[in-house]
Structure formats: C-alpha cells, structure tokens
Design an enzyme around this catalytic site. Structure first.
Site: not given
Ligand code: AP5
Length: 220
Positions: A13, A88, A127, A160, A171
């Site tokens: 994402k 979420r 990552r 991270r 997660r």
């Molecule tokens: P990346 O693009 O970073 O993945 P992402 O989908 O953004 O995944 P996240 O891990 O950031 O999402 P998440 O939802 O777990 O974490 P968030 O920060 O929102 O890609 C991942 C890796 O793959 C990278 O290394 C990239 O280079 C590689 N890659 C990507 N696309 C690729 C492709 N097509 N081909 C090859 N390689 C690729 O949340 C973290 C924490 O915050 C949560 O666990 C929770 O505790 C809290 N939180 C956040 N939002 C909320 C909410 N709304 N409510 C409650 N708690 C929340």
C-alpha cells in the site's frame, strides 16, 4: 480524488501510494507513518501508541479516528488523498463516512490489494525504511544503491520493530479479524476496486493508474 487503500500488511500500500501520488496529484496519509513519527519524537501520544504498534495490535478506534479527522481539516487535502492504513475496522469505516459526509467529500474508491502470505512475509522481513525521509526499500526487491543508506536523502535505513515474524503473524491475524469486513462494506457501496498486489510494483502502478483514469472518466 479520495481513495482508501485496503490490503494486508505488506501488500504494498505504502509503496504504491509513493509511486502514484504525484501522477494523481493527491496526498498520501498513512496512519502507521503518523504513529511512527510520534514514537520517533517521543511524544506522549507516541508512548501510548508504542505498546500497540510493537505488539501488532490496533490502536483504539477513537484515538485513530480523531487524528485522521483533525488531519483532514487541513486545506492541503482538498485536492484529494490516499488513506493508507485507515480505516481498519468497521467502526472506523462508518465513522470516516460520517466525517466525510459532514464535509461533503465522500470517498471515491477503495482500492483493495491482495497478496499471498508467503510473499507478504518475504516482503516484510526484508523491508528497510529511511529514518529521515521514510522512503521504503527491500533488501532484494528494491535495494538501496549503498547498503543501509537512503538513495533519496542519505539517511540511515532501519528495520521496523514490528517487521519480525512473530509480530507479522499477529498483524495478519488482526487484519483477517478486524479489517477484512471492510472489503464488503465498500463493495456494498459499489466503491471497491480490486488489484493484484502480487505483481511487480511498476506493473501494478500502471494497472492502477489506467483503472483510476477509466473510472474517473466514467464518473465525469
Ligand atoms: P509496503 O508498501 O511498505 O507495504 P504496506 O502494504 O504499506 O504494509 P505495512 O506493513 O506498512 O502495512 P501495515 O498495514 O501492517 O502497517 P501500518 O504502518 O499501516 O511494502 C512492504 C515491503 O514490500 C517493502 O519492503 C517494499 O519495498 C516491498 N514491496 C511492496 N510492493 C512490492 C511489489 N509489488 N513487488 C515487490 N516488492 C514490493 O501500521 C502499523 C501499525 O500501526 C499497526 O499494526 C497498528 O498497530 C497501527 N495502526 C495503523 N493504522 C491503524 C488504524 N487505522 N487503526 C488502528 N491501529 C492502526
């Protein structure tokens, strides 16, 4: 254009948002990035969130929703945005609709990215993120030119705290339990658009831009 990005951790994402935001001329709002920024600056909010984020649990709905609501009041977001990581839970999705209805700016599309579990684990454990500017790399898929150093700003790359196998499992569990119902919520509003997150990011980026362009033309 106002878009919600939906999909499991590691679906790509944040990576997709970074690649298409300039083409669409809209902003990228990541609740995960907001929390990590608070934690980095050791704020009271950051200290409160740390315990949830590092365990892979969700921060309470009312806390997250208030932060997003306040953020969306900033005129910078009038031109449009991608919400990454929010909503979420079903409660967050309903509250977001209420907030946006009050502002007369409803969500246009929810972009749902699915990816295979094996690939997700490979992506998340490899990552690396820049401490300074937040640029995202991968040790194999998207390596920095110089190991450990950001290509964009020269900042240090780090892993991270929630990108370890145990927290990734948690997660994923939380995702399937709390977030997948939202897919149906947006489908029932006829706003859901599904894309294949297993694809290479350049190819995915092209597919998404083409799809959004067609959908936007049909709306006008
Ligand atoms: P990346 O693009 O970073 O993945 P992402 O989908 O953004 O995944 P996240 O891990 O950031 O999402 P998440 O939802 O777990 O974490 P968030 O920060 O929102 O890609 C991942 C890796 O793959 C990278 O290394 C990239 O280079 C590689 N890659 C990507 N696309 C690729 C492709 N097509 N081909 C090859 N390689 C690729 O949340 C973290 C924490 O915050 C949560 O666990 C929770 O505790 C809290 N939180 C956040 N939002 C909320 C909410 N709304 N409510 C409650 N708690 C929340």
């Amino acid at each position: 254009m106002r878009i919600v990005l939906l999909g499991p951790p590691g679906a790509g994402k944040g990576t997709l948002a970074g690649l298409i935001k300039d083409s669409l001329d809209i902003e990228h709002i990541s609740t995960g990035d907001i929390f990590r920024d608070e934690m980095k600056h050791h704020t009271a909010l950051g200290a409160e969130m740390k315990k949830y984020v590092e365990r892979g649990e969700l921060v309470p709905d009312e806390v997250v929703t208030k932060i997003v609501e306040n953020k969306l009041k900033n005129p910078i977001f009038e031109k449009g945005y991608m919400l990454d990581g929010f909503p979420r839970t079903s409660k967050q999705a309903k509250d977001l609709d209420e907030i946006l209805n009050r502002m007369s700016t409803p969500i246009d599309f929810a972009l749902y990215m699915e990816a295979d579990l094996e690939l997700i684990v490979q992506r998340l454990t490899g990552r690396r993120v820049c401490r300074k500017c937040g640029a995202v790399y991968h040790v194999q898929n998207r390596p920095a030119k110089v190991e450990g150093v950001c290509d964009v700003c020269g900042g240090e790359l780090y892993q991270r705290a929630d990108d370890n196998e145990e927290t990734i499992r948690k997660r994923m569990e939380v995702y399937y339990q709390s977030t997948t119902p939202i897919v149906e919520y947006y489908r029932s509003q006829n706003k859901l658009r599904q894309v294949d997150g297993n694809k290479d990011s350049a190819e995915l980026c092209k597919d998404v831009l083409k799809m959004l362009d067609e959908k936007q033309r049909h709306k006008n």
